[in-house]
Enzyme design. Structure first.
Site, PDB file in Angstrom:
ATOM      1  N   LEU A   9     -18.833 -19.986 -21.021  1.00  0.00           N
ATOM      2  CA  LEU A   9     -17.746 -19.311 -20.310  1.00  0.00           C
ATOM      3  C   LEU A   9     -16.655 -20.329 -20.020  1.00  0.00           C
ATOM      4  O   LEU A   9     -16.805 -21.180 -19.158  1.00  0.00           O
ATOM      5  CB  LEU A   9     -18.248 -18.703 -18.998  1.00  0.00           C
ATOM      6  CG  LEU A   9     -19.529 -17.851 -19.062  1.00  0.00           C
ATOM      7  CD1 LEU A   9     -19.781 -17.163 -17.728  1.00  0.00           C
ATOM      8  CD2 LEU A   9     -19.432 -16.809 -20.184  1.00  0.00           C
ATOM      9  N   VAL A  14     -13.997 -29.771 -21.038  1.00  0.00           N
ATOM     10  CA  VAL A  14     -15.447 -29.979 -21.050  1.00  0.00           C
ATOM     11  C   VAL A  14     -16.129 -29.043 -22.045  1.00  0.00           C
ATOM     12  O   VAL A  14     -17.057 -29.431 -22.759  1.00  0.00           O
ATOM     13  CB  VAL A  14     -16.044 -29.800 -19.633  1.00  0.00           C
ATOM     14  CG1 VAL A  14     -17.555 -29.942 -19.657  1.00  0.00           C
ATOM     15  CG2 VAL A  14     -15.424 -30.816 -18.667  1.00  0.00           C
ATOM     16  N   GLU A 190      -3.987 -35.422 -12.233  1.00  0.00           N
ATOM     17  CA  GLU A 190      -3.408 -34.140 -12.625  1.00  0.00           C
ATOM     18  C   GLU A 190      -2.034 -33.951 -11.989  1.00  0.00           C
ATOM     19  O   GLU A 190      -1.669 -34.666 -11.052  1.00  0.00           O
ATOM     20  CB  GLU A 190      -4.349 -33.016 -12.186  1.00  0.00           C
ATOM     21  CG  GLU A 190      -5.707 -33.146 -12.868  1.00  0.00           C
ATOM     22  CD  GLU A 190      -6.591 -31.939 -12.636  1.00  0.00           C
ATOM     23  OE1 GLU A 190      -6.084 -30.804 -12.743  1.00  0.00           O
ATOM     24  OE2 GLU A 190      -7.782 -32.131 -12.371  1.00  0.00           O
ATOM     25  N   LYS A 205     -18.909 -33.371  -4.279  1.00  0.00           N
ATOM     26  CA  LYS A 205     -20.017 -34.075  -4.933  1.00  0.00           C
ATOM     27  C   LYS A 205     -20.953 -34.702  -3.899  1.00  0.00           C
ATOM     28  O   LYS A 205     -22.177 -34.660  -4.044  1.00  0.00           O
ATOM     29  CB  LYS A 205     -19.465 -35.132  -5.877  1.00  0.00           C
ATOM     30  CG  LYS A 205     -18.661 -34.520  -7.036  1.00  0.00           C
ATOM     31  CD  LYS A 205     -17.810 -35.574  -7.742  1.00  0.00           C
ATOM     32  CE  LYS A 205     -17.005 -34.976  -8.890  1.00  0.00           C
ATOM     33  NZ  LYS A 205     -15.949 -35.900  -9.361  1.00  0.00           N
TER      34      LYS A 205
END
Lengths: 436, 436
Positions: A9, A14, A190, A205
């Site tokens: 999906l 990645v 970004e 994380k």
């Protein structure tokens, strides 16, 4: 045997890395997994772009639900990101009896408890090695490699963008804003870098590692989060003079009555291995009572390093999916019935040492006043560095390193110091960890 | 549920560490494993000493076979060491249907193929995280964490004794013999340190990592092994001047027509993280085609760090032992039917760069002669350092760094250089790896 069938999906960075790695190393991976692993379906809103990547080797659809509904698909890989549609789709995939692999730290840090419980009830696995520190197998180390230990703390450089920025600030002596621009031009940051530079990504994380290390539910909302946007080149320089480097660390620590969970710029002794992790690299230190200190280092982002973790999860599932669901490696290292509700401590109760930089009037008694306030709050001093003031200058800088103290005390002391007429600018305070 | 029952064969340093850790952290371990893990039997020739350690918490016997024959015992932990009786007992435990955990690198590096095959046929697991790099979960990283990758090479500081000695030689400028004595006095080196200082222990570990990284059988007899006994302080000093540190590395590398497997002192660029691993610590770098470079660092020996790995294996087995034997993590990362017989290359075919130190007559034309010989063998030079000779001195030292070359060529060139009348002493040659 027919290859295990994977549906992807989202095929961005990645996703295409995963597709590439699975194809390039398919023979090697089959020899390890005992069965081929094949991405046979891809869902992406940009069907044309997706087709450009996978060619005719996989069926491309616009609707993710087509992948989930396909009875041929064994594993669904969610690479959409965010808490929105990704959450719905992951839960639907679980409900459909699919194993799930995801790199979505935001989703797990916020909704992990709900997702893992759904997976448990349905008897499927949710694997997420790629969610923390990219290609470094840190989830596996915490969940399986260090199970003998009472883990004491985990501290990691788990955001490559900010580590790149801090490395550049140090090596070039530049301030944050200048380096950020450069990082954006180079593709290390970004266009909207907020999640990285404000520490949110690292906190996602750290939240996941905290749950695995201590057997508590994920609870991102309790994390203390402070980014690097206010860091100045001067402090990086002073820290260096004192034998420290400044890193943005995600830290989770076991304390007697709770768990610390926090992300903030941190002074770390220069001789520690983790202090020497430069550029966009990641590293995590885990302190266990039996093993002592262990460190894991590698690339924390990028197409193929992240794909390395996604594919490792696919191999794990392929190797173990026939095992009876009650005898598998638990998602969060601890068995679902064995989680504890140890509280996450508020930041005021966190214990660290501190680096303080004060712009003070260059006159007698200033240092006495300041050290007096610290003593009053029972904060003891480790080192003091006073910049020599130039001829005729009326102010100077005072750097103070403290020993460990409770944050609340430091906050109170700081307020008192700040109110002194001889303190001429906002006091800089950065937390410090010896990591030993 | 009744705790899983473990029998310990041998209760020396690692055995008592395992006993201690399992007891101290039993609640934490049970929460992770889903079931208690209990050492209920211990076999040791020194029954009294063993009783002194375990008290009445486990039955102590002198005969290991009593443990193996006991139908109550689920897992046998072999901590005897060596290839002799340990091999017999491990095979008997497998034959009796017990899962086996071992820290015995010598046994696995030499007889691993036979042992893993016996385990496969009997449907039991043999776990050996403690055999390489103590508490660092490097076996798990290679076997499970990096399965997406075509592994290119593995290089590790996998012997703490020699790393301690090399660290001391460098920081104190001492020669090998002096530091060895000191290391023995401090307990960092054994009374008979041969296996450590001659590189044999590191070669056992490199052999195991080689099999797991590349999917080949263990073949210790093909490893090239060179220890640190001939290292001189002068070379450590020159290396440092040139930007390198000398480490004893276990290296295994994929080449087009075979695999390199070797242990030797190695110059490593000082800025590499692994070059900064000091004292008795271990670290392993793994280079994969997708993930790039990853590093794993921690304590490679000692009672509790090694016990950390033994107990992690016990937890793995407890979590997964009900899985059908054909769907488990393969012992050597690759499925038993998928091993390849890629040859281990002889040392003459190994490719590295070199550090050379020559004691030469201080006269015109010497350097031309020597560089001429290297050119003749197509060995190109990276850097030359000539020590300035003191007033009236008739000889000087020449340090040469080469680019990558095949070892056989270097051997031939060395023989020719050594035969020159202007070369006044045995040439020192140390291999060099850029590790990038």
């Amino acid at each position: 045997m027919k290859p295990i069938q994977v549906g992807l999906l989202g095929i961005g960075t990645v996703g295409s890395g995963t597709f590439t790695v699975l194809n390039r190393n398919q023979e090697e991976i089959r020899r390890r997994a005992g069965r081929g692993i094949e991405i046979s379906m891809v869902a992406d809103l940009d069907v044309e772009r997706a087709r450009g990547i996978v060619g005719d080797r996989a069926r491309v659809v616009a609707d993710a639900r087509e992948v989930i509904a396909n009875p041929e698909i064994d594993i669904v890989v969610e690479l959409i990101g965010g808490y929105g549609i990704a959450k719905t789709l992951v839960l639907e995939a679980i409900a459909a009896g699919k194993h799930v692999v995801t790199a979505n730290k935001a989703l797990l840090a916020v909704h992990g408890t709900e997702i893992f419980e759904a997976a448990r009830l349905r008897g499927v696995m949710v694997a997420f090695e790629a969610a923390v520190a990219g290609g470094i197998p840190i989830i596996k180390a915490l969940r399986e490699g260090l199970t003998a230990n009472r883990i004491e703390w985990v501290a990691g450089i788990i955001n490559g963008t900010t580590n790149f920025i801090l490395s550049e600030m140090r090596s070039k002596g530049l301030d944050f804003a200048a380096v950020l621009k450069q990082a954006q031009a180079l593709g290390y940051a970004e266009a909207d870098p907020t999640f990285d530079i404000e520490g949110v990504d690292a906190a996602h994380k750290a939240t996941i590692m905290s749950a695995i290390a201590f057997g508590v539910p994920v609870q991102f909302d309790k994390a203390y989060v402070e980014g690097i946007t206010a860091l100045q080149a001067a402090d990086i320089r002073y820290a260096e003079q004192l034998g420290y480097r400044i890193k943005l660390l995600g830290i989770t620590k076991r304390r007697q009555h709770g768990i610390e969970l926090r992300v903030h710029p941190t002074l770390v002794p220069s001789q520690r291995l983790i202090a020497n992790v430069e550029g966009a690299m990641n590293a995590v230190v885990v302190q266990g009572d039996a093993v002592g200190s262990t460190l894991y280092y590698g690339k924390g982002a990028g197409a193929e390093p992240t794909a390395s973790a996604v594919v490792a999860d696919l191999v794990d599932i392929t190797r173990l999916h026939t095992a009876d669901p009650d005898h598998r490696v638990p998602h969060l290292a601890f068995q679902p019935g064995s989680l504890q509700d140890t509280p996450i401590l508020p930041i005021d109760e966190v214990v660290t040492s501190f680096y303080l930089r004060l712009q003070v009037a260059d006159q007698a008694g200033v240092l006495a006043k300041i050290t007096g306030i610290l003593a009053e709050h029972e904060i003891s001093i480790d080192a003091v560095l006073q910049r020599e003031s130039a001829e005729g200058e009326k102010q100077t800088e005072l750097i103070i390193l403290t020993h460990d103290t409770v944050e609340g005390r430091m906050r109170a002391a700081l307020a008192q110091m700040q109110a002194l007429p001889t303190v001429l600018a906002p006091i800089v305070r950065i937390r410090k960890e010896e990591l030993k």
